[in-house]
Design an enzyme around this catalytic site. Structure first.
Site, PDB file in Angstrom:
ATOM      1  N   GLU A 218       0.835  -1.205   0.000  1.00  0.00           N
ATOM      2  CA  GLU A 218       0.000   0.000   0.000  1.00  0.00           C
ATOM      3  C   GLU A 218       0.872   1.259   0.000  1.00  0.00           C
ATOM      4  OE1 GLU A 218      -2.163   1.686  -1.324  1.00  0.00           O
ATOM      5  OE2 GLU A 218      -3.906   0.758  -0.387  1.00  0.00           O
ATOM      6  N   ASP A 295      -7.179   0.038  -3.536  1.00  0.00           N
ATOM      7  CA  ASP A 295      -8.210   1.073  -3.657  1.00  0.00           C
ATOM      8  C   ASP A 295      -8.956   0.949  -4.980  1.00  0.00           C
ATOM      9  OD1 ASP A 295      -6.267   1.838  -5.431  1.00  0.00           O
ATOM     10  OD2 ASP A 295      -5.918   3.819  -4.539  1.00  0.00           O
ATOM     11  N   HIS A 461     -19.006  -4.088 -36.871  1.00  0.00           N
ATOM     12  CA  HIS A 461     -19.533  -2.947 -37.632  1.00  0.00           C
ATOM     13  C   HIS A 461     -20.846  -2.521 -36.993  1.00  0.00           C
ATOM     14  CE1 HIS A 461     -22.783  -4.964 -39.979  1.00  0.00           C
ATOM     15  NE2 HIS A 461     -22.040  -6.029 -39.776  1.00  0.00           N
TER      16      HIS A 461
END
Ligand SMILES: *[C@@H]1O[C@H](CO)[C@@H](O)[C@H](O)[C@H]1NC(C)=O
Length: 496
Positions: A218, A295, A461
């Site tokens: 972290e 997060d 398409h």
């Protein structure tokens, strides 16, 4: 003559030979508390569901189990369930019995959600010759469990290993597997302990240009106590399959290890104290993430085949036995294309198969890729605009790229999931945006042209413009109506 003790010895030998990664961790006194794999059972006795796929045609789901207890996933069951439609992986089941399953990641502090799900067939491989599928994470996709059972919290000891595709990575945050915040938000240094794989350079790195096995603790990807600079013992990974290990224990001790998942042993890239600014003691929260940051940062990519989290700090010897088991599983590449072959070196044109539009072919006007009614009786200039050189895939030579016949050096690439003819700028991103893996046509005709980097996306398409569309995705051009026909093209020799 019958001899009970030699029979017992045989049984013991058979059990040792058959031991799977979680049997090995249990023998070492550090049992698995989460075990995830879409390719194989991680306990020799496990015969339950490995993962669940959902198909777009009717939203039906099926659970995929090993072919036999302890065996490789039944990929054929997925192939038949998903025939003629598209499938995504909805759940990666926990094999430990603790219900630490991974499902679609919710929104978090860094990115909205829920995250996208991985294509079920984006990462085919073989294990001992049997086909199985990994989890191909594109930017925007990820899996999570915020309500776990038995995963380490606080400074408690844990070990993790995972097997990744060493050639599928980027520098985005963060292709992780492991321990993260239960809130899907950044709650501070030391609140995560996950394996990271990629080229993130914001913190400490290994040598060379990456990718590296690092640890996401972290607010930092680390491979030593250093929060910047190069850790000389951590190499750039060059193998197709990589085994990655991170572990930590009380007393300010952790390690990062790695190796080639197809041969050899693990090396220790670092073992010792943690970074000093808030990482001792650890404040692990015990959620599990795959393919995202704690997060929910979701700009990374990578491929996951198998991984576990343990209770307790595994010994190097235990991990070395797990590595031997991974090597013995014999991960290998297999074809990632299907249907009629598009030969490298040929020129091709793509004919629409949607009823009512079959006189149209894929062409371009400037950078816009579109469909136009062009045939062999049209001018050379028009026919060239609808003709494409097939070259080896710029990002993956198992697939192909399409060079414009009238604009050499320019290729069909997706950007914002629209297709463009753009000059090759030589970047990794361009090469990935321009690499496509042809599949058997989803409507049974010709080919469906699947993006390598976003395998839920195909040439489609829509109102005469070409997109890299996903079946039922968020954009108008992702509409499910007519999708299967709109993504299927008969590929002929180039009109010019
Ligand atoms: C940490 O950085 C210092 C200073 O650059 C260096 O001498 C040391 O070797 C680094 N530690 C590791 C484990 O690479």
């Amino acid at each position: 003559m019958f001899n009970f003790s030699s029979l017992l010895a045989l049984v013991l030998v058979a059990q040792l030979v058959a031991a799977a990664p979680c049997d090995i961790y249990a023998s070492g006194g550090t049992p698995c508390v989460a075990a995830h794999s879409t390719t194989r059972a991680l306990f020799s006795a496990y015969s339950g569901s490995l993962y669940q796929v959902q198909r777009a045609s009717d939203s039906g789901t099926v659970n995929i189990a090993p072919l036999s207890a302890g065996g490789v996933a039944n990929a054929a069951a997925q192939d038949s369930f998903c025939a003629g439609t598209t499938c995504v992986i909805t759940t990666i089941f926990d094999q430990t019995g603790r219900s630490n399953h991974l499902t679609q990641a919710p929104a978090g502090g860094a990115a909205g959600g829920p995250d996208l799900l991985a294509a079920a067939d984006g990462a085919p491989v073989t294990l001992n010759g049997q086909k199985a599928y990994g989890v191909f994470i594109s930017p925007g996709s990820g899996y999570r469990n915020d309500k776990t059972n038995g995963i380490a919290t606080g400074d408690a000891a844990e070990g993790l290993y995972a097997v990744f595709d060493g050639t599928h990575f980027n520098g985005g945050c963060c292709f992780d597997y492991g321990n993260a915040e239960v809130s899907a938000d950044d709650t501070g240094n030391g609140h995560m302990e996950a394996i990271y794989f990629g080229t993130g350079t914001g913190f400490g790195t290994g040598t060379g240009s990456g990718p590296w096995v690092l640890a996401d603790l972290e607010n930092g990807l680390f491979t030593s106590p250093n929060t910047s600079g190069v850790t000389a013992s951590n190499p750039t990974i060059t193998e197709r399959f990589v085994t990655a290990v991170v572990k930590g224990q009380p007393g300010n001790n952790w390690a990062v290890r790695g190796g080639n998942a197809q041969s050899g042993s693990l090396a220790t890239f670092y073992s010792g104290v943690r970074p000093s600014n808030g990482y001792n003691p650890m404040k692990k929260e015990g959620a599990i993430i795959l393919g995202i940051g704690g997060d929910n940062s979701d700009s990374s990519q990578g491929t996951f085949y198998e991984g576990v989290m343990t209770s307790g700090f595994p010994s190097d010897a235990t991990e070395n036995s797990v590595q031997a088991n991974v090597v013995a599983a014999k991960y290998a590449i297999t074809s990632i294309t299907s249907g009629p072959a598009l030969a490298v070196g040929s020129s091709v044109s793509f004919h629409v198969t949607t009823p009512g539009f079959t006189t149209r072919v894929i062409a371009h006007t400037g950078t816009t890729v579109n469909t136009q009614v062009i045939s062999s009786s049209d001018t050379s200039a028009l026919r060239l605009s609808a003709s494409w050189n097939v070259i080896a895939g710029l990002a993956n030579t198992q697939c192909v790229s399409f060079e414009s016949r009238d604009t050499p050096g320019s290729f069909i690439r997706h950007s914002g999931f629209e297709l463009f003819v753009n000059a090759n700028d030589g970047s990794k991103l361009f090469h990935e945006d321009a690499t496509y893996c042809p599949q058997a046509g989803l409507n049974g005709q010709g080919n469906s042209i699947r993006s390598w980097s976003f395998p839920t996306h195909y040439f489609r398409h829509f109102n005469a413009i070409l997109y890299a569309a996903s079946n039922g995705g968020p954009s108008d051009f992702d509409a499910t109506a007519s999708f299967i026909n709109d993504v299927s093209f008969v590929v002929s020799a180039g009109l010019a």
